[in-house]
Design a protein around this motif. Structure first.
Motif, PDB file in Angstrom:
ATOM      1  N   ALA A   1      -0.494   2.427   9.942  1.00 18.67           N
ATOM      2  CA  ALA A   1       0.827   2.026   9.466  1.00 18.67           C
ATOM      3  C   ALA A   1       0.984   2.503   8.026  1.00 18.67           C
ATOM      4  N   THR A   2       2.219   2.817   7.660  1.00 21.33           N
ATOM      5  CA  THR A   2       2.561   3.189   6.287  1.00 21.33           C
ATOM      6  C   THR A   2       3.868   2.511   5.918  1.00 21.33           C
ATOM      7  N   GLY A   3       4.028   2.217   4.651  1.00 20.27           N
ATOM      8  CA  GLY A   3       5.260   1.580   4.197  1.00 20.27           C
ATOM      9  C   GLY A   3       5.083   0.956   2.827  1.00 20.27           C
ATOM     10  N   THR A   4       6.162   0.343   2.337  1.00 20.33           N
ATOM     11  CA  THR A   4       6.178  -0.275   1.013  1.00 20.33           C
ATOM     12  C   THR A   4       5.952  -1.769   1.144  1.00 20.33           C
ATOM     13  N   LEU A   5       4.985  -2.250   0.416  1.00 21.66           N
ATOM     14  CA  LEU A   5       4.666  -3.670   0.353  1.00 21.66           C
ATOM     15  C   LEU A   5       4.571  -4.088  -1.113  1.00 21.66           C
TER      16      LEU A   5
ATOM     17  N   LEU B   1       4.259  -1.252  -3.889  1.00 21.70           N
ATOM     18  CA  LEU B   1       3.236  -0.237  -3.661  1.00 21.70           C
ATOM     19  C   LEU B   1       3.464   0.438  -2.313  1.00 21.70           C
ATOM     20  N   PHE B   2       3.178   1.719  -2.264  1.00 22.44           N
ATOM     21  CA  PHE B   2       3.233   2.453  -0.998  1.00 22.44           C
ATOM     22  C   PHE B   2       1.841   2.352  -0.358  1.00 22.44           C
ATOM     23  N   CYS B   3       1.742   1.666   0.771  1.00 23.19           N
ATOM     24  CA  CYS B   3       0.460   1.336   1.395  1.00 23.19           C
ATOM     25  C   CYS B   3       0.234   2.199   2.631  1.00 23.19           C
ATOM     26  N   VAL B   4      -1.031   2.609   2.802  1.00 24.31           N
ATOM     27  CA  VAL B   4      -1.459   3.405   3.950  1.00 24.31           C
ATOM     28  C   VAL B   4      -2.685   2.720   4.545  1.00 24.31           C
TER      29      VAL B   4
ATOM     30  N   LEU C   1      -7.247  -0.305   3.022  1.00 21.37           N
ATOM     31  CA  LEU C   1      -5.806  -0.234   2.821  1.00 21.37           C
ATOM     32  C   LEU C   1      -5.587   0.427   1.468  1.00 21.37           C
ATOM     33  N   LEU C   2      -5.065   1.647   1.485  1.00 21.97           N
ATOM     34  CA  LEU C   2      -4.884   2.436   0.277  1.00 21.97           C
ATOM     35  C   LEU C   2      -3.487   2.179  -0.276  1.00 21.97           C
ATOM     36  N   CYS C   3      -3.417   1.733  -1.538  1.00 18.33           N
ATOM     37  CA  CYS C   3      -2.153   1.386  -2.182  1.00 18.33           C
ATOM     38  C   CYS C   3      -1.878   2.389  -3.299  1.00 18.33           C
ATOM     39  N   TYR C   4      -0.740   3.091  -3.224  1.00 17.37           N
ATOM     40  CA  TYR C   4      -0.343   4.097  -4.207  1.00 17.37           C
ATOM     41  C   TYR C   4       0.897   3.608  -4.943  1.00 17.37           C
TER      42      TYR C   4
ATOM     43  N   GLU D   1       2.577  10.291  -4.529  1.00 15.14           N
ATOM     44  CA  GLU D   1       1.165  10.266  -4.888  1.00 15.14           C
ATOM     45  C   GLU D   1       0.275  10.301  -3.644  1.00 15.14           C
ATOM     46  N   ALA D   2       0.684   9.622  -2.583  1.00 14.31           N
ATOM     47  CA  ALA D   2      -0.092   9.643  -1.347  1.00 14.31           C
ATOM     48  C   ALA D   2      -0.073  11.021  -0.705  1.00 14.31           C
TER      49      ALA D   2
END
Length: 551
Positions: free
Chosen positions: A311-315, A330-333, A339-342, A347-348
């Motif tokens: 999943a990807t999205g803004t949290l 944060l844009f999370c992947v 869980l990678l937060c950019y 940036e991702a």
């Protein structure tokens, strides 16, 4: 009328194939059905090709193709029957799952490489090089479900200490419950002088078993030498000369199962390991190879959850103890073990280092955050145990539907991590299989003269490449300039001038000429020089003056 064993077996096989085709048509599996039809056509073609093989390597590869096609037909039929039984039981397939269904683990790629099987020869065979030279052709059959691959054929004799199979074999659609079956097949090959020495061995046995006189005549008849009798009267009054044996044809090799083993997820490791082999043949078999009972390989696996984001999205990251919709967006992947937060989606995409990384393991717990007072949106709470303490991160979504999507993605991702176990702890290296090379030819059995291939000497492309390589500069497109020297009629070199000795008169003729004319004689022109080419000849020398003074 009694039906023969081969015909009865063929009828049962056709009935079984008809039943499998009906199953494939009923459950609507076009891929499996195409694979089954392809294997059946290739098997039928190999059966027709095998009697027409004129070279040993052709017969070897055709027999190997038959073994692979039989395995593919059996595997496709078994997979169709399993899917039919699952459909009758009402089991849910991965593509039919609804939003409330239990998650199904993702698929992954299984890679096996660096295959090596050690051998255990006797000291008299390996060190002292004694005994009859025994050679075999071996290959590995690898199967996961209905997918079957094979390795190139390797020739084995007592000069080898290990059977090594180069390259890697990939199974891109394997599940965490996969079972990789390895089957080692072997076929005995005749020795270098097996065909030529067979008549001599037969003659020796006949000469020792028939007696001295009869055996001598039988051996002379088989050898066909000058000592063989021209003919003896047979029982029917016909003359029989030398004993003629039929010419040896191409032997048909027969592959037999030599050993096998089964590997699963428990044996997956990003390193070189040893596994046990189950021996399926004995030493009396013609395809026997002295196995040590082990197989060494590198078995790696990479599930798709390690490469594809769940999943990807803004949290929004909620601070501990804080309430309300505040927080840093944060844009999370969600991918792999974290869980990678950019700071942003760019940036991702650029592959920069994430601002925050939340670890995800099989012990991670996820629960939903309900919307509370003061406008707090719903979200997801992620809890990990670090250093004996529980650490919880609150991630707030923009809406209830977005929070539900993230909650389902977390459930699927945790299921993948729990099923693939150690494969999700680190990213394992997956090797790419090399391009398939043609099978190696067998060692020559006949004369070297008939085995030598003569390449054409007028290969213009090869000569052009060699000249361009020596010149150092790239050649312009088009025919090479030196090719014009060989086009058109051949040039004729000018005939060289005649340098023969001029025709002269004898001494009596010269004396007669001097008496009649009273002057020095002139040498006459040769008829060959007057009728020849127009090129001037060499200068003529005068006769010696000493002769004139004497006259």
């Amino acid at each position: 009328m009694e039906v023969g064993g081969g015909r009865r077996l063929r009828i049962l096989e056709d009935l079984n194939m008809l039943y499998i085709r009906q199953i494939a048509a009923s459950i609507q599996e076009p891929e499996l059905q195409r694979a089954l039809e392809r294997a059946l056509r290739v098997r039928e073609g190999a059966r027709r090709l095998l009697p027409a093989c004129s070279r040993p390597e052709q017969a070897l590869e055709t027999t190997k193709t038959l073994v692979l096609c039989e395995a593919r037909v059996v595997a496709a039929g078994g997979e169709l029957q399993r899917r039919q039984e699952a459909r009758l039981r009402g089991a849910r397939r991965p593509s039919e799952g609804g939003p409330g269904a239990e998650p199904v683990p993702c698929r992954g790629t299984v890679c096996i490489s660096d295959l090596r099987i050690p051998l255990m020869w006797k000291d008299t065979e390996y060190f002292r090089n004694k005994g009859e030279l025994h050679r075999c052709a071996v290959f590995l059959l690898l199967q996961v479900g209905a997918e079957i691959h094979d390795t190139p054929t390797v020739l084995v004799d007592r000069t080898l200490t290990d059977i090594c199979f180069e390259g890697a074999v990939l199974f891109p659609e394997a599940g965490p419950d996969f079972e990789l079956r390895l089957e080692l097949y072997s076929a005995g090959l005749p020795g270098p002088g097996a065909q030529g020495s067979a008549p001599r061995k037969l003659a020796s046995r006949l000469s020792t078993s028939l007696g001295r006189s009869s055996g001598r005549r039988a051996r002379a008849a088989m050898d066909g030498g000058p000592a063989s009798p021209p003919g003896t009267a047979g029982t029917a009054g016909t003359a029989t000369g030398a004993l003629l044996l039929p010419p040896p044809g191409v032997p048909c090799p027969r592959f037999q199962l030599l050993a096998h083993t089964t590997l699963s997820l428990a044996q997956v490791h990003d390193g070189f390991r040893t596994h046990d082999l189950v021996i399926a043949a004995d030493e009396q078999s013609p395809c026997w190879v002295p196995l040590y009972g082990r197989v060494c390989c590198r078995l790696a696996a990479r599930p798709s959850c390690m490469d594809t984001p769940a999943a990807t999205g803004t949290l929004r990251l909620q601070a501990p103890g804080a309430e309300g919709p505040g927080g840093t967006p944060l844009f999370c992947v969600l991918r792999g073990p974290g869980l990678l937060c950019y700071g942003s989606a760019s940036e991702a995409e650029a592959g920069q280092e994430p601002t925050l990384t939340i670890a995800v393991t099989k012990d991670t717990r996820v629960r939903a955050l309900q919307a509370g007072g003061r406008g707090q949106p719903p979200g997801v709470a992620v809890t990990n145990r670090l250093g004996g303490e529980e650490v919880t991160h609150g991630l707030l979504a923009e809406s209830a539907a977005e929070a539900q999507r993230w909650l389902q993605a977390w459930g699927q991702h945790l299921c993948d991590l729990a099923q693939w176990k150690q494969c999700c702890e680190e990213l394992m290296r997956i090797e790419e299989p090399p391009p398939r090379r043609p099978p190696a030819p067998l060692p020559p059995q006949g004369s070297l003269y008939h085995q030598t291939a003569i390449d054409p000497s007028d290969d213009i492309a090869a000569v052009t490449e060699i000249l361009a390589g020596h010149g150092g500069a790239p050649r312009a497109p088009g025919p090479p300039p030196w090719l014009s020297l060989f086009e058109g009629p051949p040039l004729r070199s000018p005939s060289p001038p005649r340098r023969g000795r001029p025709r002269t008169l004898s001494l009596d003729a010269r004396l007669g000429t001097l008496k009649g004319r009273g002057g020095p004689p002139k040498p006459p022109h040769s008829s060959s020089s007057s009728s020849g080419s127009s090129s001037p000849g060499p200068p003529q020398r005068d006769p010696p003056r000493a002769l004139q003074s004497r006259v």
